[in-house]
Design a protein around this motif. Structure first.
Motif, PDB file in Angstrom:
ATOM      1  N   HIS A   1       0.821  -1.221   0.000  1.00  0.00           N
ATOM      2  CA  HIS A   1       0.000   0.000   0.000  1.00  0.00           C
ATOM      3  C   HIS A   1       0.854   1.269   0.000  1.00  0.00           C
ATOM      4  O   HIS A   1       0.424   2.303  -0.525  1.00  0.00           O
ATOM      5  N   VAL A   2       2.017   1.212   0.636  1.00  0.00           N
ATOM      6  CA  VAL A   2       2.861   2.394   0.769  1.00  0.00           C
ATOM      7  C   VAL A   2       4.309   2.016   0.496  1.00  0.00           C
ATOM      8  O   VAL A   2       4.664   0.841   0.450  1.00  0.00           O
ATOM      9  N   TYR A   3       5.138   3.038   0.302  1.00  0.00           N
ATOM     10  CA  TYR A   3       6.580   2.821   0.211  1.00  0.00           C
ATOM     11  C   TYR A   3       7.277   3.932   0.975  1.00  0.00           C
ATOM     12  O   TYR A   3       6.701   4.998   1.226  1.00  0.00           O
ATOM     13  N   ARG A   4       8.526   3.691   1.376  1.00  0.00           N
ATOM     14  CA  ARG A   4       9.273   4.662   2.177  1.00  0.00           C
ATOM     15  C   ARG A   4      10.475   5.180   1.401  1.00  0.00           C
ATOM     16  O   ARG A   4      11.087   4.442   0.621  1.00  0.00           O
ATOM     17  N   VAL A   5      10.784   6.434   1.639  1.00  0.00           N
ATOM     18  CA  VAL A   5      11.993   7.052   1.111  1.00  0.00           C
ATOM     19  C   VAL A   5      12.786   7.556   2.304  1.00  0.00           C
ATOM     20  O   VAL A   5      12.280   8.381   3.084  1.00  0.00           O
ATOM     21  N   GLN A   6      14.002   7.027   2.450  1.00  0.00           N
ATOM     22  CA  GLN A   6      14.814   7.380   3.610  1.00  0.00           C
ATOM     23  C   GLN A   6      14.982   8.882   3.721  1.00  0.00           C
ATOM     24  O   GLN A   6      15.389   9.550   2.779  1.00  0.00           O
ATOM     25  N   GLY A   7      14.628   9.427   4.879  1.00  0.00           N
ATOM     26  CA  GLY A   7      14.781  10.843   5.141  1.00  0.00           C
ATOM     27  C   GLY A   7      13.661  11.714   4.609  1.00  0.00           C
ATOM     28  O   GLY A   7      13.652  12.924   4.874  1.00  0.00           O
ATOM     29  N   SER A   8      12.715  11.114   3.865  1.00  0.00           N
ATOM     30  CA  SER A   8      11.636  11.916   3.285  1.00  0.00           C
ATOM     31  C   SER A   8      10.259  11.538   3.813  1.00  0.00           C
ATOM     32  O   SER A   8       9.363  12.375   3.854  1.00  0.00           O
ATOM     33  N   GLY A   9      10.054  10.278   4.179  1.00  0.00           N
ATOM     34  CA  GLY A   9       8.769   9.885   4.735  1.00  0.00           C
ATOM     35  C   GLY A   9       8.172   8.678   4.052  1.00  0.00           C
ATOM     36  O   GLY A   9       8.851   7.916   3.360  1.00  0.00           O
ATOM     37  N   THR A  10       6.866   8.505   4.264  1.00  0.00           N
ATOM     38  CA  THR A  10       6.107   7.374   3.728  1.00  0.00           C
ATOM     39  C   THR A  10       5.124   7.885   2.685  1.00  0.00           C
ATOM     40  O   THR A  10       4.429   8.884   2.922  1.00  0.00           O
ATOM     41  N   PHE A  11       5.039   7.191   1.556  1.00  0.00           N
ATOM     42  CA  PHE A  11       4.262   7.674   0.418  1.00  0.00           C
ATOM     43  C   PHE A  11       3.304   6.590  -0.068  1.00  0.00           C
ATOM     44  O   PHE A  11       3.523   5.396   0.153  1.00  0.00           O
ATOM     45  N   VAL A  12       2.265   7.028  -0.762  1.00  0.00           N
ATOM     46  CA  VAL A  12       1.269   6.104  -1.307  1.00  0.00           C
ATOM     47  C   VAL A  12       1.843   5.394  -2.525  1.00  0.00           C
ATOM     48  O   VAL A  12       2.369   6.040  -3.440  1.00  0.00           O
ATOM     49  N   SER A  13       1.721   4.072  -2.552  1.00  0.00           N
ATOM     50  CA  SER A  13       2.211   3.297  -3.685  1.00  0.00           C
ATOM     51  C   SER A  13       1.244   3.383  -4.858  1.00  0.00           C
ATOM     52  O   SER A  13       0.044   3.633  -4.689  1.00  0.00           O
ATOM     53  N   GLU A  14       1.779   3.161  -6.061  1.00  0.00           N
ATOM     54  CA  GLU A  14       0.930   2.936  -7.222  1.00  0.00           C
ATOM     55  C   GLU A  14       0.144   1.648  -7.003  1.00  0.00           C
ATOM     56  O   GLU A  14       0.647   0.707  -6.396  1.00  0.00           O
ATOM     57  N   PRO A  15      -1.091   1.569  -7.475  1.00  0.00           N
ATOM     58  CA  PRO A  15      -1.838   0.310  -7.335  1.00  0.00           C
ATOM     59  C   PRO A  15      -1.163  -0.804  -8.105  1.00  0.00           C
ATOM     60  O   PRO A  15      -0.704  -0.611  -9.225  1.00  0.00           O
ATOM     61  N   ARG A  16      -1.091  -1.977  -7.496  1.00  0.00           N
ATOM     62  CA  ARG A  16      -0.501  -3.126  -8.165  1.00  0.00           C
ATOM     63  C   ARG A  16      -1.534  -3.800  -9.055  1.00  0.00           C
ATOM     64  O   ARG A  16      -2.733  -3.726  -8.818  1.00  0.00           O
ATOM     65  N   ILE A  17      -1.044  -4.467 -10.070  1.00  0.00           N
ATOM     66  CA  ILE A  17      -1.906  -5.173 -11.002  1.00  0.00           C
ATOM     67  C   ILE A  17      -1.781  -6.659 -10.750  1.00  0.00           C
ATOM     68  O   ILE A  17      -0.677  -7.210 -10.729  1.00  0.00           O
ATOM     69  N   ALA A  18      -2.905  -7.322 -10.558  1.00  0.00           N
ATOM     70  CA  ALA A  18      -2.887  -8.761 -10.287  1.00  0.00           C
ATOM     71  C   ALA A  18      -2.717  -9.537 -11.579  1.00  0.00           C
ATOM     72  O   ALA A  18      -3.281  -9.189 -12.608  1.00  0.00           O
ATOM     73  N   LYS A  19      -1.928 -10.600 -11.524  1.00  0.00           N
ATOM     74  CA  LYS A  19      -1.734 -11.493 -12.666  1.00  0.00           C
ATOM     75  C   LYS A  19      -2.189 -12.879 -12.264  1.00  0.00           C
ATOM     76  O   LYS A  19      -1.697 -13.447 -11.306  1.00  0.00           O
ATOM     77  N   SER A  20      -3.166 -13.405 -12.982  1.00  0.00           N
ATOM     78  CA  SER A  20      -3.651 -14.745 -12.695  1.00  0.00           C
ATOM     79  C   SER A  20      -2.775 -15.759 -13.413  1.00  0.00           C
ATOM     80  O   SER A  20      -1.866 -15.418 -14.165  1.00  0.00           O
ATOM     81  N   MET A  21      -3.072 -17.044 -13.194  1.00  0.00           N
ATOM     82  CA  MET A  21      -2.285 -18.098 -13.803  1.00  0.00           C
ATOM     83  C   MET A  21      -2.857 -18.592 -15.122  1.00  0.00           C
ATOM     84  O   MET A  21      -2.516 -19.664 -15.586  1.00  0.00           O
ATOM     85  N   GLU A  22      -3.749 -17.843 -15.731  1.00  0.00           N
ATOM     86  CA  GLU A  22      -4.261 -18.224 -17.024  1.00  0.00           C
ATOM     87  C   GLU A  22      -3.211 -17.935 -18.097  1.00  0.00           C
ATOM     88  O   GLU A  22      -2.371 -17.054 -17.939  1.00  0.00           O
ATOM     89  N   LEU A  23      -3.278 -18.704 -19.188  1.00  0.00           N
ATOM     90  CA  LEU A  23      -2.356 -18.492 -20.301  1.00  0.00           C
ATOM     91  C   LEU A  23      -2.905 -17.363 -21.166  1.00  0.00           C
ATOM     92  O   LEU A  23      -3.684 -17.579 -22.098  1.00  0.00           O
TER      93      LEU A  23
END
Length: 247
Positions: free
Chosen positions: A64-86
């Motif tokens: 949900h979030v990511y950190r940058v040392q010395g700058s703080g915590t930020f909102v992550s880009e939404p992840r895209i789910a990949k199923s196991m279909e071909l």
């Protein structure tokens, strides 16, 4: 009170903070916006800095979030789910309401070499068509894709049609994929691949290696794809064939 007459348990303060932050992420903040500081959250929710940090750690692990040392915590880009279909990358993106595309498309015919030749069941000296693309979703680099095909199966040039689905293009040539054997492992992006994907060097990634076959069992494609770990995850549905043993 619960149905049994016992007092209902109130959520812990840390859980209250987690719900609050998830609400901010979904309703108020956009990707790469900065969250309130650990100190301000600790004061607002009457928690220790350590407790606040643990809640943020959990949100980071969940993507949900990511950190940058010395700058703080930020909102992550939404992840895209990949199923196991071909499915192709283009099919995956369209099914999720994203617009697929490609950058830096190249193709060349080269000797297969030992590894690709073994996967495609051809001689290492046999010629293969190597297609390299940076795949995008809504113009954002998502995946560095290398595909290898036995050259004799695909006469002519594919470059003009590679901005759509490669599998759809193969189907127009009478080549339909039936099944695939695939491995997925964690890795990091070397500086060159990171530059192509517009990601930090040595950031997490998935390396997906796949050999696809047609209905006759012929090896059609050897694919090696690098997915950005901060933008992609795999989703599995797992079934059991029989009830669990009792002993």
């Amino acid at each position: 009170m619960t149905a049994t007459g016992t007092p209902a348990r109130r959520p812990a303060k840390s859980e209250h903070l987690r719900r609050h932050l998830l609400g901010l992420l979904s309703a108020q903040l956009s990707p790469h916006d900065r969250l309130p500081t650990e100190r301000s959250l600790a004061e607002e929710f009457s928690l220790s800095r350590l407790t606040v940090r643990r809640v943020l750690d959990q949100l980071e692990q969940e993507g949900h979030v990511y950190r940058v040392q010395g700058s703080g915590t930020f909102v992550s880009e939404p992840r895209i789910a990949k199923s196991m279909e071909l499915t192709s990358f283009s099919e995956d993106m369209r099914s999720r309401g994203r617009r697929p595309g490609s950058l830096h498309v190249t193709s060349e015919r080269v000797p297969a070499g030992a590894e690709i030749g073994y996967a495609l069941r051809i001689s290492p000296s046999a010629e293969v068509l190597h297609v390299r693309r940076v795949r995008t979703a809504d113009d954002e680099p998502m995946c560095l894709e290398n595909s290898y095909f036995p050259s004799e199966l695909i006469p002519g040039d594919l470059v003009l049609t590679l901005h759509g689905s490669l599998y759809a293009e193969l189907a127009t040539r009478g080549i339909t994929l039936h099944r695939a054997e695939q491995t997925i492992r964690a890795t990091v992006l070397d500086p060159a691949d990171a530059e192509a994907l517009q990601a930090p060097p040595f950031s997490p990634a998935f390396l997906v290696q796949r050999t696809a076959y047609d209905a006759r069992g012929r090896a059609i494609e050897r694919g090696e794809s690098l997915y950005r770990g901060d933008r992609y995850f795999y989703q599995l549905t797992i079934y059991r064939d029989s009830p669990a043993a009792t002993s």
